[in-house]
Design an enzyme around this catalytic site. Structure first.
Site, short mmCIF file in Angstrom:
data_model
loop_
_atom_site.label_atom_id
_atom_site.label_comp_id
_atom_site.label_asym_id
_atom_site.label_seq_id
_atom_site.Cartn_x
_atom_site.Cartn_y
_atom_site.Cartn_z
N GLU A 290 65.12 75.90 32.13
CA GLU A 290 64.24 74.78 32.45
C GLU A 290 65.00 73.94 33.45
O GLU A 290 65.95 73.24 33.11
CB GLU A 290 63.91 74.00 31.17
CG GLU A 290 62.67 73.13 31.33
CD GLU A 290 63.02 71.73 31.77
OE1 GLU A 290 63.05 71.51 33.01
OE2 GLU A 290 63.26 70.88 30.92
N CYS A 325 63.00 65.30 33.60
CA CYS A 325 62.64 66.40 34.48
C CYS A 325 61.17 66.38 34.84
O CYS A 325 60.79 66.79 35.94
CB CYS A 325 63.01 67.73 33.83
SG CYS A 325 62.18 68.04 32.25
#
Length: 525
Positions: A290, A325
């Protein structure tokens, strides 16, 4: 060393000791008054050895606590322990593993108030965000437990020709097969500093319930709360099922390259993710990466821009000082609404109070470290030097100037050149470029051809119009009229396209990534 079940079969015999540990788990200072994050290896909690201090990013001269740095031998011992524990743990029914985990999560919640305080002091985020993070950790563990039933399902394929057809002919298959899902083995999870426990819970409970054993590598600047929470959890699981390591890259390298590691879960930058994938290739280990996201928001000409929407847009970008993020990193707004949106967000940010995370009046804390503060400052300065308007908004708390902390005010960069780094790269901090657009198709093409593809959002008064646009965007998740972690549906898979990642976490897809299909086939009758 903490007494605990050394194999699943003996777990019930240690219930009294587990209750004792539950009562102890809310106290995180040792007799000397220090917070120490130990190594957890095969049921042992190791506080001795080399320690490194953890600083408060809001007051860098203050030490929050200490974390034990693993030696190379200790890292290998953690892998040995996880490997030994795997046979017994994977041999349990998935429902039993889920029961173990949920029971442990419920028992250790008593320490969450103290841990939230520690997390804020080591991370910098405001206290209410730390409290939310601990809630997310528990809820994601409970949600993951519901996926245990998937492992009870065995797909059976009978020799019936009508199962396999094409446009022109049938393909008779004479065999009978059963397909089940088996755990992978030992899993390493490397978590980042920004939301370490919440991000850990997107993989850890799924890996455990699927039948894997896990080694958690905690972030060097934010190791305390994560280690202590996972330690408390590990106390209620068989020894070796859950282990925690911290330390230098050199000494923890086996967590990536040892052939017994069958999946690496890594959250971090795209550059680091590429290196992780390269290292894992030597053993053909599975990877879940990720990675960086330069997440666009598209505000259409019919968007509702009332106070509630402005709040969602503002916090979508500046939650956790922009260090998320999935935060809005670049905001595209139709030219007809540009001034309205800029002034709305500016007015909202002007009321922001930037200060220490433990101050209840704080809206936004410091960045986690000086390096990231400098990266964001450099990007903003580049845009300013290029002649673009930069608005630094809000106000610092009175003690910020003397604190030496890594503080920045929330900043808007207006209509910058798209080639500038503040637009093209992930700033991961409290700065937001806002860019007007007139034509939607070129913008969609630019977003879909960009290196990043983690998340995006579409803002419109017409849900059907927004959904139509959302379906054309090549990002892992697209939200409608919301953004960032507050909008995440944990039942759905999460991950990125292109350089924003490989694999998925959360939901059924995330759960099955911790298994591999196993086929048993009989000869024709």
């Amino acid at each position: 060393m903490t007494d605990r079940p050394h194999n699943p079969e003996s777990a019930s015999k240690t219930e009294d000791k587990s209750q004792e540990n539950t009562l102890k788990s809310h106290s995180y200072e040792n007799p000397a008054g220090d917070v120490v994050a130990p190594l957890v290896i095969g049921g042992e909690e190791i506080e001795t050895g080399e320690r490194f201090p953890v600083q408060d990013p809001g007051r860098p001269t203050e030490t929050v606590g200490y974390a034990v740095a693993a030696t190379l031998d200790q890292t290998q011992s953690a892998i040995d322990a996880a490997s030994r524990a795997w046979r017994g743990w994977s041999g349990l029914k998935a429902e039993k593993r889920a029961e173990f985990l949920v029971d442990a999560v419920n028992k250790i919640a008593v320490g969450d108030g103290a841990l939230a305080n520690i997390l804020t002091r080591e991370n910098g985020k405001v206290l209410r965000e730390s409290a939310i993070e601990l809630q997310v950790f528990a809820e994601r563990c409970r949600l993951a437990a519901e996926y245990a039933l998937f492992l009870s399902h065995v797909e059976r394929l009978a020799p019936e020709t009508d199962q396999f057809t094409s446009a022109t002919q049938r393909h008779p298959i004479p065999f009978r097969s059963e397909i089940s899902r088996l755990p992978l083995g030992v899993v390493t999870v490397i978590v980042p500093f920004n939301w370490p426990l919440a991000i850990l819970a997107a993989s850890l409970p799924y890996a455990l319930i699927a039948g894997n054993t896990v080694i958690v590598k905690v972030p060097p600047t934010v190791p305390l709360a994560t280690t202590l929470k996972v330690r408390d959890l590990a106390r209620h699981l068989p020894a070796g099922v859950l282990n925690v390591i911290s330390g230098s890259n050199e000494n923890v390298a086996p967590l990536i390259v040892d052939p017994r590691i069958r999946r690496l879960v890594f959250t971090g930058s795209t550059a680091a993710g590429k290196k992780m994938m390269e290292l894992c290739s030597g053993n053909l280990a599975h990877v879940t990466l990720e990675l960086g996201g330069n997440d666009p928001a598209i505000v259409l000409d019919d968007a509702v821009l009332d106070a509630a929407a402005i709040d969602r847009l503002t916090y979508g970008a500046f939650f956790t000082s922009g260090q998320v993020c999935m935060a809005i990193k670049r905001l595209y707004v139709h030219s007809s609404r540009y001034e309205e949106l800029v002034e709305g967000i500016s007015a909202r940010l002007s009321r922001f109070r930037v200060g220490h995370g433990l101050d209840a009046a704080t809206d936004m804390g410091p960045l986690n470290n000086a390096r990231q503060r400098d990266v964001v400052s450099r990007m903003v300065d580049e845009a300013r030097s290029a002649g673009h308007e930069v608005r630094e908004l809000g106000e610092f708390a009175d003690d910020v100037a003397a604190s030496g902390g890594w503080y920045l005010k929330p900043t808007l960069v207006l209509n910058p050149d798209p080639r500038l780094e503040i637009v093209d790269q992930e700033q991961f901090g409290p700065s937001l470029p806002i860019l007007p657009f007139d034509e939607l198709d070129p913008l969609i093409d630019a977003i879909n051809n960009h290196w990043s593809g983690l998340t995006s959002s579409v803002w419109s008064a017409d849900p059907d119009r927004a959904a139509g646009l959302a379906r054309s965007l090549r990002t892992g998740t697209t939200w409608i009229n919301n953004a960032n972690a507050v909008a995440q549906d944990d039942r759905a898979p999460f991950g990125g396209f292109r350089a924003s990642g490989v694999g998925r976490e959360l939901g059924r897809d995330g759960f099955l990534e911790f298994t591999e299909p196993h086929t048993v086939t009989w000869p024709p009758a």
